[in-house]
Design a protein around this motif. Structure first.
Motif, PDB file in Angstrom:
ATOM      1  N   THR A 188      56.935  23.887  16.004  1.00  8.37           N
ATOM      2  CA  THR A 188      55.858  22.947  16.304  1.00  8.37           C
ATOM      3  C   THR A 188      54.710  23.035  15.306  1.00  8.37           C
ATOM      4  OG1 THR A 188      54.831  24.528  17.830  1.00  8.37           O
ATOM      5  CG2 THR A 188      56.394  22.946  18.758  1.00  8.37           C
ATOM      6  N   ASN A 189      54.520  24.179  14.664  1.00  8.84           N
ATOM      7  CA  ASN A 189      53.466  24.289  13.648  1.00  8.84           C
ATOM      8  C   ASN A 189      53.728  23.349  12.478  1.00  8.84           C
ATOM      9  OD1 ASN A 189      52.721  27.903  13.816  1.00  8.84           O
ATOM     10  ND2 ASN A 189      52.606  26.302  15.350  1.00  8.84           N
ATOM     11  N   LYS A 242      48.752  26.335  23.796  1.00  9.55           N
ATOM     12  CA  LYS A 242      48.431  25.253  22.850  1.00  9.55           C
ATOM     13  C   LYS A 242      48.137  25.819  21.464  1.00  9.55           C
ATOM     14  CE  LYS A 242      47.439  21.150  21.311  1.00  9.55           C
ATOM     15  NZ  LYS A 242      46.293  20.353  21.782  1.00  9.55           N
ATOM     16  N   ASP A 243      47.436  26.962  21.422  1.00  8.79           N
ATOM     17  CA  ASP A 243      47.175  27.600  20.132  1.00  8.79           C
ATOM     18  C   ASP A 243      48.478  27.995  19.449  1.00  8.79           C
ATOM     19  OD1 ASP A 243      44.465  27.329  20.315  1.00  8.79           O
ATOM     20  OD2 ASP A 243      44.084  29.378  20.976  1.00  8.79           O
ATOM     21  N   TYR A 244      49.425  28.493  20.241  1.00  8.45           N
ATOM     22  CA  TYR A 244      50.713  28.856  19.649  1.00  8.45           C
ATOM     23  C   TYR A 244      51.401  27.627  19.056  1.00  8.45           C
ATOM     24  CZ  TYR A 244      55.534  30.100  18.947  1.00  8.45           C
ATOM     25  OH  TYR A 244      56.766  30.272  18.360  1.00  8.45           O
ATOM     26  N   GLY A 291      50.647  29.150  15.815  1.00  7.15           N
ATOM     27  CA  GLY A 291      51.001  30.502  16.226  1.00  7.15           C
ATOM     28  C   GLY A 291      52.355  31.025  15.806  1.00  7.15           C
ATOM     29  N   ALA A 292      53.095  30.269  15.018  1.00  2.61           N
ATOM     30  CA  ALA A 292      54.483  30.655  14.731  1.00  2.61           C
ATOM     31  C   ALA A 292      54.643  31.529  13.495  1.00  2.61           C
ATOM     32  CB  ALA A 292      55.352  29.396  14.590  1.00  2.61           C
ATOM     33  N   PHE A 328      53.119  36.186  19.508  1.00  2.00           N
ATOM     34  CA  PHE A 328      51.777  35.642  19.313  1.00  2.00           C
ATOM     35  C   PHE A 328      50.797  36.263  20.304  1.00  2.00           C
ATOM     36  CE2 PHE A 328      48.659  32.225  20.359  1.00  2.00           C
ATOM     37  CZ  PHE A 328      48.013  32.172  19.140  1.00  2.00           C
ATOM     38  N   LEU A 329      51.232  36.400  21.549  1.00  2.00           N
ATOM     39  CA  LEU A 329      50.383  37.051  22.555  1.00  2.00           C
ATOM     40  C   LEU A 329      50.147  38.516  22.205  1.00  2.00           C
ATOM     41  CD1 LEU A 329      51.965  35.567  25.796  1.00  2.00           C
ATOM     42  CD2 LEU A 329      49.679  35.075  24.924  1.00  2.00           C
TER      43      LEU A 329
END
Length: 411
Positions: free
Chosen positions: A316-317, A201-203, A207-208, A162-163
Protein backbone atom coordinates in the motif's frame (compact mmCIF):
# COMPACT_ATOMS: atom_id res chain seq x y z
CA UNK A 1 59.07 -13.19 -13.09
CA UNK A 2 58.33 -10.41 -10.63
CA UNK A 3 55.94 -8.82 -13.15
CA UNK A 4 53.83 -11.98 -13.31
CA UNK A 5 53.68 -12.49 -9.55
CA UNK A 6 50.25 -11.67 -8.14
CA UNK A 7 50.21 -9.45 -5.07
CA UNK A 8 47.79 -10.31 -2.31
CA UNK A 9 45.10 -7.99 -1.05
CA UNK A 10 45.66 -5.72 1.95
CA UNK A 11 42.43 -5.83 3.96
CA UNK A 12 43.20 -2.97 6.35
CA UNK A 13 41.04 -0.48 4.47
CA UNK A 14 38.10 -2.90 4.37
CA UNK A 15 38.22 -3.55 8.11
CA UNK A 16 38.37 0.20 8.81
CA UNK A 17 35.33 0.77 6.57
CA UNK A 18 33.57 -2.12 8.29
CA UNK A 19 34.02 -0.53 11.71
CA UNK A 20 32.51 2.70 10.37
CA UNK A 21 29.44 0.74 9.21
CA UNK A 22 29.12 -1.15 12.49
CA UNK A 23 29.25 1.99 14.62
CA UNK A 24 26.09 3.20 12.88
CA UNK A 25 24.18 -0.09 13.15
CA UNK A 26 21.67 -0.49 16.00
CA UNK A 27 20.59 -3.81 17.45
CA UNK A 28 17.35 -2.74 19.14
CA UNK A 29 15.11 -3.64 16.18
CA UNK A 30 15.69 -6.61 13.89
CA UNK A 31 13.62 -7.69 10.92
CA UNK A 32 11.45 -10.82 11.29
CA UNK A 33 13.82 -12.94 9.20
CA UNK A 34 16.85 -12.45 11.45
CA UNK A 35 16.02 -15.29 13.86
CA UNK A 36 14.90 -17.63 11.07
CA UNK A 37 18.23 -17.68 9.22
CA UNK A 38 20.57 -20.60 9.82
CA UNK A 39 23.91 -18.79 9.67
CA UNK A 40 25.77 -22.06 10.27
CA UNK A 41 25.25 -23.06 6.62
CA UNK A 42 28.24 -22.63 4.31
CA UNK A 43 26.31 -20.31 2.00
CA UNK A 44 23.22 -18.24 2.78
CA UNK A 45 21.48 -16.03 0.24
CA UNK A 46 19.08 -13.30 1.40
CA UNK A 47 16.95 -11.89 -1.41
CA UNK A 48 14.68 -8.89 -1.25
CA UNK A 49 13.63 -5.61 -2.73
CA UNK A 50 15.92 -2.61 -2.38
CA UNK A 51 15.12 -0.77 0.85
CA UNK A 52 13.71 -3.63 2.95
CA UNK A 53 16.76 -3.87 5.23
CA UNK A 54 19.00 -6.64 3.85
CA UNK A 55 22.22 -4.70 4.43
CA UNK A 56 21.24 -3.74 7.98
CA UNK A 57 20.33 -7.34 8.76
CA UNK A 58 23.71 -8.77 7.82
CA UNK A 59 25.57 -5.92 9.52
CA UNK A 60 23.56 -6.60 12.68
CA UNK A 61 24.65 -10.24 12.52
CA UNK A 62 28.24 -9.12 12.01
CA UNK A 63 28.12 -6.64 14.90
CA UNK A 64 26.48 -9.09 17.27
CA UNK A 65 28.92 -11.92 16.55
CA UNK A 66 32.17 -10.56 15.07
CA UNK A 67 32.52 -6.88 15.99
CA UNK A 68 36.01 -7.26 17.45
CA UNK A 69 37.12 -10.02 15.09
CA UNK A 70 38.91 -9.98 11.76
CA UNK A 71 37.59 -13.43 10.87
CA UNK A 72 34.51 -11.89 9.25
CA UNK A 73 34.40 -9.18 6.59
CA UNK A 74 31.61 -7.19 4.95
CA UNK A 75 32.00 -6.05 1.32
CA UNK A 76 29.59 -4.56 -1.20
CA UNK A 77 29.59 -5.11 -4.92
CA UNK A 78 28.77 -1.40 -5.20
CA UNK A 79 32.47 -0.85 -4.53
CA UNK A 80 34.18 0.14 -7.83
CA UNK A 81 37.11 -2.05 -6.82
CA UNK A 82 35.18 -5.14 -7.88
CA UNK A 83 34.82 -3.89 -11.43
CA UNK A 84 38.53 -4.68 -11.81
CA UNK A 85 39.16 -7.21 -9.02
CA UNK A 86 38.12 -10.86 -9.06
CA UNK A 87 35.74 -11.61 -6.19
CA UNK A 88 36.98 -15.21 -6.26
CA UNK A 89 40.63 -14.16 -5.80
CA UNK A 90 39.62 -11.61 -3.16
CA UNK A 91 37.83 -14.35 -1.21
CA UNK A 92 40.78 -16.75 -1.42
CA UNK A 93 43.16 -14.03 -0.23
CA UNK A 94 40.84 -13.32 2.70
CA UNK A 95 40.83 -16.98 3.67
CA UNK A 96 44.64 -17.04 3.58
CA UNK A 97 44.85 -14.29 6.20
CA UNK A 98 42.52 -16.17 8.55
CA UNK A 99 39.14 -15.14 7.19
CA UNK A 100 36.25 -17.47 7.93
CA UNK A 101 33.10 -15.54 6.94
CA UNK A 102 32.59 -13.23 3.98
CA UNK A 103 29.42 -11.14 3.87
CA UNK A 104 28.77 -10.02 0.29
CA UNK A 105 26.18 -7.29 -0.28
CA UNK A 106 24.40 -6.44 -3.57
CA UNK A 107 25.75 -9.49 -5.39
CA UNK A 108 23.48 -8.87 -8.40
CA UNK A 109 25.66 -5.87 -9.30
CA UNK A 110 28.62 -8.11 -10.09
CA UNK A 111 28.87 -9.42 -13.62
CA UNK A 112 28.98 -13.25 -13.74
CA UNK A 113 28.31 -13.28 -10.00
CA UNK A 114 27.09 -16.88 -9.94
CA UNK A 115 30.33 -18.35 -11.30
CA UNK A 116 32.33 -16.48 -8.63
CA UNK A 117 30.05 -17.71 -5.85
CA UNK A 118 30.03 -21.33 -7.06
CA UNK A 119 33.82 -21.39 -7.29
CA UNK A 120 34.29 -19.85 -3.84
CA UNK A 121 31.93 -22.44 -2.35
CA UNK A 122 33.64 -25.30 -4.16
CA UNK A 123 37.26 -24.19 -3.71
CA UNK A 124 37.35 -22.73 -0.19
CA UNK A 125 36.16 -23.32 3.36
CA UNK A 126 34.78 -19.82 3.69
CA UNK A 127 31.24 -19.32 4.86
CA UNK A 128 29.26 -16.85 2.78
CA UNK A 129 26.31 -14.61 3.61
CA UNK A 130 25.09 -12.98 0.41
CA UNK A 131 22.39 -10.41 -0.28
CA UNK A 132 20.86 -9.60 -3.61
CA UNK A 133 17.86 -8.26 -5.42
CA UNK A 134 14.69 -10.32 -5.28
CA UNK A 135 15.13 -10.43 -9.07
CA UNK A 136 17.82 -13.08 -8.56
CA UNK A 137 15.02 -15.57 -7.95
CA UNK A 138 14.81 -15.72 -11.77
CA UNK A 139 18.51 -16.60 -11.96
CA UNK A 140 19.37 -18.92 -9.09
CA UNK A 141 18.09 -22.24 -10.41
CA UNK A 142 19.66 -21.62 -13.80
CA UNK A 143 22.91 -20.75 -12.07
CA UNK A 144 22.90 -24.14 -10.32
CA UNK A 145 23.08 -22.50 -6.90
CA UNK A 146 19.87 -23.95 -5.51
CA UNK A 147 21.74 -26.94 -4.03
CA UNK A 148 24.78 -24.93 -2.91
CA UNK A 149 23.16 -22.09 -1.01
CA UNK A 150 20.22 -21.82 1.39
CA UNK A 151 17.89 -19.09 0.14
CA UNK A 152 15.73 -16.73 2.20
CA UNK A 153 13.30 -13.97 1.19
CA UNK A 154 13.16 -10.70 3.13
CA UNK A 155 9.86 -8.96 2.42
CA UNK A 156 8.57 -5.51 3.32
CA UNK A 157 7.71 -4.91 6.98
CA UNK A 158 4.51 -6.41 8.34
CA UNK A 159 2.05 -4.42 10.44
CA UNK A 160 3.35 -6.36 13.47
CA UNK A 161 6.91 -5.21 12.77
CA UNK A 162 5.74 -1.63 12.30
CA UNK A 163 4.14 -1.75 15.74
CA UNK A 164 7.25 -3.31 17.29
CA UNK A 165 9.42 -0.60 15.73
CA UNK A 166 7.20 2.24 16.92
CA UNK A 167 6.09 0.92 20.29
CA UNK A 168 9.42 -0.71 21.22
CA UNK A 169 7.39 -3.87 21.72
CA UNK A 170 7.89 -7.55 20.90
CA UNK A 171 4.50 -8.73 19.71
CA UNK A 172 4.69 -12.29 18.41
CA UNK A 173 3.60 -13.53 15.01
CA UNK A 174 0.74 -15.97 14.42
CA UNK A 175 0.27 -18.62 11.76
CA UNK A 176 -2.64 -18.42 9.35
CA UNK A 177 -4.26 -21.40 11.06
CA UNK A 178 -3.94 -19.71 14.46
CA UNK A 179 -5.60 -16.54 13.18
CA UNK A 180 -8.44 -18.43 11.48
CA UNK A 181 -9.12 -20.58 14.52
CA UNK A 182 -8.44 -18.15 17.39
CA UNK A 183 -8.80 -14.64 15.93
CA UNK A 184 -11.25 -13.51 18.61
CA UNK A 185 -8.95 -14.38 21.52
CA UNK A 186 -5.87 -13.02 19.73
CA UNK A 187 -7.56 -9.72 18.85
CA UNK A 188 -8.98 -9.26 22.37
CA UNK A 189 -5.50 -9.83 23.82
CA UNK A 190 -3.79 -7.44 21.41
CA UNK A 191 -6.36 -4.64 21.58
CA UNK A 192 -5.97 -4.68 25.34
CA UNK A 193 -2.39 -3.50 24.76
CA UNK A 194 -2.78 -1.04 21.87
CA UNK A 195 -5.47 0.50 19.67
CA UNK A 196 -4.81 -0.83 16.16
CA UNK A 197 -6.45 2.01 14.24
CA UNK A 198 -4.19 4.61 15.80
CA UNK A 199 -1.39 2.94 13.82
CA UNK A 200 -3.01 1.06 10.93
CA UNK A 201 -3.51 4.07 8.63
CA UNK A 202 0.09 5.11 9.25
CA UNK A 203 1.21 1.63 8.27
CA UNK A 204 -0.80 1.72 5.06
CA UNK A 205 0.67 5.08 4.07
CA UNK A 206 4.30 4.80 5.20
CA UNK A 207 4.90 1.71 7.33
CA UNK A 208 6.11 -1.06 5.04
CA UNK A 209 9.81 -0.14 5.01
CA UNK A 210 12.40 0.17 7.82
CA UNK A 211 12.73 3.91 7.13
CA UNK A 212 9.05 4.31 8.12
CA UNK A 213 9.83 6.73 10.95
CA UNK A 214 11.30 9.27 8.54
CA UNK A 215 7.88 10.77 7.77
CA UNK A 216 9.29 13.86 6.05
CA UNK A 217 11.62 11.99 3.73
CA UNK A 218 9.65 8.76 3.39
CA UNK A 219 8.12 9.25 -0.04
CA UNK A 220 11.35 10.65 -1.43
CA UNK A 221 13.18 7.55 -0.20
CA UNK A 222 10.53 5.19 -1.54
CA UNK A 223 10.64 6.95 -4.92
CA UNK A 224 14.38 6.32 -4.82
CA UNK A 225 13.70 2.63 -4.14
CA UNK A 226 11.33 2.45 -7.13
CA UNK A 227 13.87 4.13 -9.40
CA UNK A 228 16.65 1.87 -8.11
CA UNK A 229 14.58 -1.20 -8.98
CA UNK A 230 13.61 0.07 -12.44
CA UNK A 231 16.90 1.68 -13.42
CA UNK A 232 19.37 -0.68 -11.78
CA UNK A 233 18.11 -3.96 -10.36
CA UNK A 234 15.99 -5.11 -13.31
CA UNK A 235 18.55 -4.08 -15.97
CA UNK A 236 21.43 -5.68 -14.00
CA UNK A 237 19.70 -9.03 -13.55
CA UNK A 238 17.77 -9.27 -16.81
CA UNK A 239 20.28 -7.57 -19.11
CA UNK A 240 17.54 -5.16 -20.10
CA UNK A 241 18.39 -2.50 -22.65
CA UNK A 242 18.47 0.86 -20.89
CA UNK A 243 16.36 2.34 -23.68
CA UNK A 244 13.45 0.27 -22.31
CA UNK A 245 13.60 1.64 -18.76
CA UNK A 246 11.21 4.47 -19.66
CA UNK A 247 8.77 1.84 -20.95
CA UNK A 248 8.99 0.04 -17.61
CA UNK A 249 8.28 3.32 -15.82
CA UNK A 250 5.30 4.03 -18.05
CA UNK A 251 3.95 0.54 -17.44
CA UNK A 252 4.22 0.95 -13.66
CA UNK A 253 2.51 4.36 -13.83
CA UNK A 254 -0.37 3.01 -15.92
CA UNK A 255 -0.86 0.11 -13.51
CA UNK A 256 -0.75 2.36 -10.46
CA UNK A 257 -3.58 4.60 -11.68
CA UNK A 258 -6.20 1.85 -11.70
CA UNK A 259 -5.17 -0.98 -9.38
CA UNK A 260 -6.37 -3.63 -9.04
CA UNK A 261 -5.77 -3.62 -12.79
CA UNK A 262 -7.61 -6.19 -14.91
CA UNK A 263 -5.32 -6.02 -17.92
CA UNK A 264 -6.13 -6.08 -21.57
CA UNK A 265 -2.65 -7.24 -22.50
CA UNK A 266 -2.80 -6.12 -26.14
CA UNK A 267 -4.00 -2.61 -25.28
CA UNK A 268 -1.47 -2.24 -22.47
CA UNK A 269 1.32 -3.39 -24.77
CA UNK A 270 0.32 -0.79 -27.38
CA UNK A 271 0.20 1.95 -24.75
CA UNK A 272 3.74 1.06 -23.65
CA UNK A 273 4.95 0.57 -27.24
CA UNK A 274 6.14 -2.97 -26.65
CA UNK A 275 5.07 -6.37 -27.91
CA UNK A 276 2.59 -8.57 -26.07
CA UNK A 277 5.25 -11.22 -25.12
CA UNK A 278 7.57 -8.44 -23.91
CA UNK A 279 4.80 -6.98 -21.76
CA UNK A 280 4.12 -10.32 -20.08
CA UNK A 281 7.86 -10.67 -19.49
CA UNK A 282 8.01 -7.16 -17.95
CA UNK A 283 5.09 -8.00 -15.64
CA UNK A 284 7.03 -11.04 -14.46
CA UNK A 285 10.15 -8.92 -13.88
CA UNK A 286 8.22 -6.31 -11.90
CA UNK A 287 6.64 -8.96 -9.69
CA UNK A 288 10.03 -10.54 -8.99
CA UNK A 289 11.37 -7.08 -8.17
CA UNK A 290 8.66 -6.56 -5.53
CA UNK A 291 6.76 -3.78 -7.31
CA UNK A 292 3.58 -5.62 -8.27
CA UNK A 293 1.71 -8.83 -7.50
CA UNK A 294 0.18 -10.67 -10.45
CA UNK A 295 -2.81 -12.82 -9.53
CA UNK A 296 -4.61 -15.37 -11.66
CA UNK A 297 -7.97 -17.03 -11.27
CA UNK A 298 -8.21 -20.53 -9.86
CA UNK A 299 -10.67 -21.42 -12.63
CA UNK A 300 -8.09 -20.88 -15.39
CA UNK A 301 -5.77 -23.75 -14.41
CA UNK A 302 -2.71 -24.00 -16.63
CA UNK A 303 -3.86 -21.08 -18.77
CA UNK A 304 -2.86 -18.88 -15.84
CA UNK A 305 0.74 -18.76 -17.05
CA UNK A 306 -0.29 -16.76 -20.13
CA UNK A 307 -1.31 -13.56 -18.36
CA UNK A 308 -2.50 -12.35 -14.95
CA UNK A 309 -6.19 -11.66 -14.34
CA UNK A 310 -5.52 -8.86 -11.86
CA UNK A 311 -2.47 -6.81 -11.03
CA UNK A 312 -1.91 -5.14 -7.65
CA UNK A 313 0.86 -2.89 -6.45
CA UNK A 314 3.00 -4.95 -4.11
CA UNK A 315 2.19 -2.92 -0.99
CA UNK A 316 0.00 0.00 0.00
CA UNK A 317 2.94 2.39 0.47
CA UNK A 318 3.64 2.13 -3.25
CA UNK A 319 0.01 3.08 -3.92
CA UNK A 320 0.33 6.25 -1.84
CA UNK A 321 3.63 7.08 -3.56
CA UNK A 322 2.43 6.60 -7.14
CA UNK A 323 -1.17 7.75 -6.84
CA UNK A 324 -2.70 10.93 -5.43
CA UNK A 325 -5.75 9.29 -3.84
CA UNK A 326 -5.68 5.46 -3.77
CA UNK A 327 -9.02 3.66 -3.68
CA UNK A 328 -9.77 2.38 -0.17
CA UNK A 329 -11.16 -0.91 -1.47
CA UNK A 330 -7.97 -1.51 -3.44
CA UNK A 331 -5.89 -0.70 -0.36
CA UNK A 332 -7.76 -3.32 1.70
CA UNK A 333 -7.14 -5.99 -0.90
CA UNK A 334 -3.53 -4.93 -1.42
CA UNK A 335 -2.79 -5.11 2.31
CA UNK A 336 -4.33 -8.57 2.57
CA UNK A 337 -2.53 -10.08 -0.42
CA UNK A 338 0.75 -8.40 0.57
CA UNK A 339 0.74 -9.90 4.06
CA UNK A 340 -0.42 -13.33 2.83
CA UNK A 341 2.16 -13.36 0.00
CA UNK A 342 5.00 -12.41 2.35
CA UNK A 343 3.89 -15.05 4.86
CA UNK A 344 3.89 -17.68 2.10
CA UNK A 345 7.12 -16.49 0.45
CA UNK A 346 9.57 -19.22 -0.45
CA UNK A 347 7.00 -22.01 -0.42
CA UNK A 348 7.17 -24.43 -3.35
CA UNK A 349 3.55 -24.30 -4.53
CA UNK A 350 2.55 -21.71 -7.12
CA UNK A 351 -1.15 -21.56 -6.22
CA UNK A 352 -0.92 -20.40 -2.61
CA UNK A 353 -2.93 -17.25 -3.37
CA UNK A 354 -5.33 -16.97 -6.28
CA UNK A 355 -8.47 -15.10 -7.32
CA UNK A 356 -11.74 -16.94 -6.79
CA UNK A 357 -15.18 -16.61 -8.37
CA UNK A 358 -16.89 -17.04 -5.01
CA UNK A 359 -15.18 -14.51 -2.79
CA UNK A 360 -12.14 -12.44 -3.62
CA UNK A 361 -9.26 -14.83 -2.92
CA UNK A 362 -8.52 -18.47 -2.23
CA UNK A 363 -5.43 -19.44 -0.19
CA UNK A 364 -3.80 -22.89 -0.20
CA UNK A 365 -6.63 -24.08 -2.47
CA UNK A 366 -8.73 -24.29 0.68
CA UNK A 367 -9.55 -21.00 2.44
CA UNK A 368 -11.79 -18.44 0.70
CA UNK A 369 -11.67 -14.76 1.72
CA UNK A 370 -13.94 -11.84 0.94
CA UNK A 371 -12.47 -8.44 1.85
CA UNK A 372 -14.61 -5.41 2.60
CA UNK A 373 -15.98 -2.88 5.06
CA UNK A 374 -17.33 -3.53 8.56
CA UNK A 375 -20.83 -4.32 7.28
CA UNK A 376 -19.59 -6.73 4.60
CA UNK A 377 -21.99 -9.70 4.53
CA UNK A 378 -21.40 -13.40 3.84
CA UNK A 379 -23.83 -13.36 0.89
CA UNK A 380 -21.21 -14.09 -1.79
CA UNK A 381 -19.56 -16.90 0.19
CA UNK A 382 -22.45 -18.26 2.28
CA UNK A 383 -22.31 -21.70 0.63
CA UNK A 384 -18.51 -21.96 0.51
CA UNK A 385 -16.67 -24.16 3.00
CA UNK A 386 -13.80 -22.60 4.96
CA UNK A 387 -14.84 -19.08 3.94
CA UNK A 388 -14.17 -15.86 5.86
CA UNK A 389 -15.00 -12.18 5.65
CA UNK A 390 -11.94 -9.97 6.19
CA UNK A 391 -13.42 -6.73 7.54
CA UNK A 392 -11.83 -3.32 7.78
CA UNK A 393 -12.62 -0.90 10.63
CA UNK A 394 -13.30 -3.52 13.31
CA UNK A 395 -10.95 -4.15 16.21
CA UNK A 396 -12.34 -7.58 17.13
CA UNK A 397 -14.28 -10.00 14.92
CA UNK A 398 -16.62 -12.86 15.63
CA UNK A 399 -17.37 -16.21 14.01
CA UNK A 400 -15.90 -16.18 10.51
CA UNK A 401 -15.53 -12.40 10.35
CA UNK A 402 -11.91 -11.44 11.03
CA UNK A 403 -10.36 -7.96 11.40
CA UNK A 404 -8.24 -7.01 8.42
CA UNK A 405 -5.43 -5.58 10.57
CA UNK A 406 -4.89 -8.94 12.28
CA UNK A 407 -3.47 -10.45 9.09
CA UNK A 408 -0.58 -8.07 9.67
CA UNK A 409 0.60 -10.46 12.40
CA UNK A 410 1.38 -13.35 10.05
CA UNK A 411 5.12 -12.61 9.94
Amino acid sequence: TILNKRTYMDFTRFFNEQQNYLRKVKLDFKRYLYDDIDFSEQAVMILGQCGVGKTTLILQYLKQNFQASQKALYISMDNPLFAATSLYEFALDFEKVGGELLLIDEIHKLKDWSSHIKTIIDQSNLKLVITGSSMLELDINGADLSRRAVKYHLNNMSFREFLNLNLKSEYKKYSLDEILENHYEIAVNLTGKFKPFIYFKDYLTHGAYPFANDKIGFYSKLTGVINQVLQSDIPYVCSLNYANIDKLKKLLFLLSQSVPFSPNISELARACEISRPTLIEYLRYMQSAGLIINLTSKSRGYNAILKPDKIYLSNTNLAYTLSISPNIGSLRESFFINQISAYKAGKFQTDLLMLNKQGDFIVDDKFTFEAGRTKKSFEQIKDVQNSYVVADDIEVGSGNKIPLWLFGFLY
